[in-house]
Enzyme design. Structure first.
Site, PDB file in Angstrom:
ATOM      1  N   ARG A 247       0.847  -1.192   0.000  1.00  0.00           N
ATOM      2  CA  ARG A 247       0.000   0.000   0.000  1.00  0.00           C
ATOM      3  C   ARG A 247       0.879   1.237   0.000  1.00  0.00           C
ATOM      4  O   ARG A 247       1.936   1.257   0.637  1.00  0.00           O
ATOM      5  CB  ARG A 247      -0.887   0.020   1.254  1.00  0.00           C
ATOM      6  CG  ARG A 247      -2.055  -0.955   1.219  1.00  0.00           C
ATOM      7  CD  ARG A 247      -3.136  -0.519   0.226  1.00  0.00           C
ATOM      8  NE  ARG A 247      -4.277  -1.419   0.223  1.00  0.00           N
ATOM      9  CZ  ARG A 247      -4.451  -2.409  -0.664  1.00  0.00           C
ATOM     10  NH1 ARG A 247      -3.556  -2.613  -1.613  1.00  0.00           N
ATOM     11  NH2 ARG A 247      -5.529  -3.164  -0.599  1.00  0.00           N
TER      12      ARG A 247
ATOM     13  N   HIS B 241      -0.379   0.413  -9.879  1.00  0.00           N
ATOM     14  CA  HIS B 241      -1.083  -0.520  -8.982  1.00  0.00           C
ATOM     15  C   HIS B 241      -1.580  -1.750  -9.755  1.00  0.00           C
ATOM     16  O   HIS B 241      -2.783  -2.066  -9.732  1.00  0.00           O
ATOM     17  CB  HIS B 241      -2.255   0.178  -8.264  1.00  0.00           C
ATOM     18  CG  HIS B 241      -2.673  -0.546  -7.008  1.00  0.00           C
ATOM     19  ND1 HIS B 241      -3.153   0.083  -5.901  1.00  0.00           N
ATOM     20  CD2 HIS B 241      -2.656  -1.865  -6.695  1.00  0.00           C
ATOM     21  CE1 HIS B 241      -3.439  -0.812  -4.954  1.00  0.00           C
ATOM     22  NE2 HIS B 241      -3.127  -2.004  -5.425  1.00  0.00           N
TER      23      HIS B 241
END
Lengths: 309, 309
Positions: A224, A272
């Site tokens: 993250r 991502h």
């Protein structure tokens, strides 16, 4: 049984259709405000409004590996939050991390730059014994990634909250062993869940301890964005303390077009995508777990909200 | 016992010193014209003059995996030509091939080009079931490479001259099965020895059969430049029949600065570095084999000059 699909940034229709095929007896709909309450929900980053309208929810299925966004919501106390176990993500993560590691270790960026100039140039090969890799987080993804790295004969260290024993890995556990883990690792791979304990863990203090504190550490962040204190990274790269970073996740996503990470010569940015959710495998897994919960059986991947993963 | 080191393109001194440390009772020298005859020689691309001055040579040790250059010389009939078995090369080859394969499969070139423009852009993930990899040559290097690829869950085919059974591989053998092997493979990895039977095997006819003849094949050549008919490659790329190629070896090395491969957008060029000879491991291996030959014991890696490897 009623199942509602509530996804942001992803079209719900293919999920609704897939779940209907997998669970033909259930009533499955995409969420819209005012829709009746569901027994189970399949979600990605749902709004609090959605959760508030589902007080009787038994299962809340996240279509990714990390549930940090979900746990920031106020959830009904009886709802089980369930993560995807793997569903085709660990092999992608192993690919992504091994690619970034090999690229750095073998200096392929250097070779590509020389090739663009038509130059047949060499560097002295590096010793893999000098490139110990530290994997933070030894869940399903972390273990698989560590195993893939070990196959290329790098020394591999692992760090987890609770003690683990994984073959081929030098395992460190808990805060007390964290500095030793960092010192023993030159390349750091982050696969931790995002919790209050891990937010900001990739900071100047910790990243400076890589490689026994010597320059040359390398960061691969596939967990993250909020694990990394973004403002700390560029000074570490510019001073030479860190040799580079491959980042797939960011504090703000999409990464803003003017963010300095995009064009920093020592940073590789990807959007991502290190492990994309594989819809078919995920639907099969979620359908199996819904059936198990309805039969009163325990399922794998239930999240402990206190622990945060 | 006298051992002579005769290397081109590589400094002999570190090899001489390493061999002296490993075999303290032997007389070990770098070759110069007029030097006395040796019992064993450690060589890379030696001139015929050197060989002609060594009629009593018992062992001729090549410091690379491919002995094609050596077998073009006229050798004394009693001399055993010995290849390096592995000596740290197979793990490098596995790294190189996996890096090239993952880079292509995951479209990292696309993502890097977008990142240079500061764009957060996606492509639909590809299915690995559509990217069967065919490994040509199932020796020490080929088997290791195939195993590394299999770990990333790609379907893997193997092709060898004589039938082999390798776990996790769909094995094809001999000329009769070659077209089936090509058709069943989308990414082709060449690890064959260079012999009269394999020279030019990467030609327009064969490369067009990849992927059941459909466009989208990809070539990774890490064996010898002369396996590829270089003039055939660019038309296959420009027509779209092949999607790309990663090449580590070339007909002429160093690859001339004006060669079109350097700057073709679908070709990645590296300077014959997919697996570098690791000096320490190689010296230990050669010293062990010299001792074994002197004791009259058989050694691994003896080349059959008729077969060519």
């Amino acid at each position: 049984m009623r199942i509602t699909v509530c996804l942001t940034q992803t079209r719900p229709e293919p999920w609704v259709e897939g779940l209907r095929a997998a669970l033909p007896d259930a009533d499955i709909q995409a969420w819209e405000p005012g829709a009746p309450q569901a027994d189970h929900a399949v979600v990605w980053a749902p709004p609090q409004d959605f959760i508030d309208a589902q007080p009787g929810l038994r299962g809340l299925f996240n279509i990714g590996a990390g549930v940090d966004a979900l746990l920031q919501l106020k959830l009904p106390p009886e709802t089980q939050v369930v993560r995807l176990d793997d569903a085709g993500m660990s092999v992608q993560m192993a690919e992504y991390v091994c690619h970034a590691l090999i690229r750095h270790f073998r200096e392929f960026d250097f070779y590509e730059a020389e090739a663009r100039e038509g130059r047949w140039a060499f560097r002295k090969p590096r010793e893999r014994a000098d490139f110990a890799v530290g994997v933070m987080g030894l869940g399903v993804l972390g273990e698989r990634v560590a195993r893939a790295i070990g196959q290329f004969e790098f020394p591999v260290n692992g760090w987890s909250r609770s003690p683990k024993a994984v073959e081929g890995l030098r395992c460190f556990a808990g805060e007390a062993a964290f500095d030793d883990f960092l010192g023993a690792s030159r390349v750091l791979v982050n696969l931790l869940p995002l919790t209050e304990a891990t937010r900001g863990i990739l900071n100047s203090r910790n990243l400076s301890r890589l490689n026994q504190g010597e320059p040359g550490g390398y960061l691969i962040n596939v967990a993250r964005g909020a694990h990394l204190v973004e403002a700390d990274l560029i000074p570490l790269l510019d001073s030479g303390q860190l040799a580079g970073a491959t980042l797939d996740v960011f504090e703000v996503e999409p990464l803003p077009a003017d963010h300095p990470f995009w064009r920093h010569p020592k940073i590789t940015v990807t959007p991502h995508g290190s492990a994309r959710t594989m819809r078919e495998a995920s639907i099969a897994q979620i359908a199996g777990k819904i059936r198990a919960i309805e039969r009163g059986e325990p399922v794998a991947g239930v999240v402990d909200p206190k622990r945060g993963y």
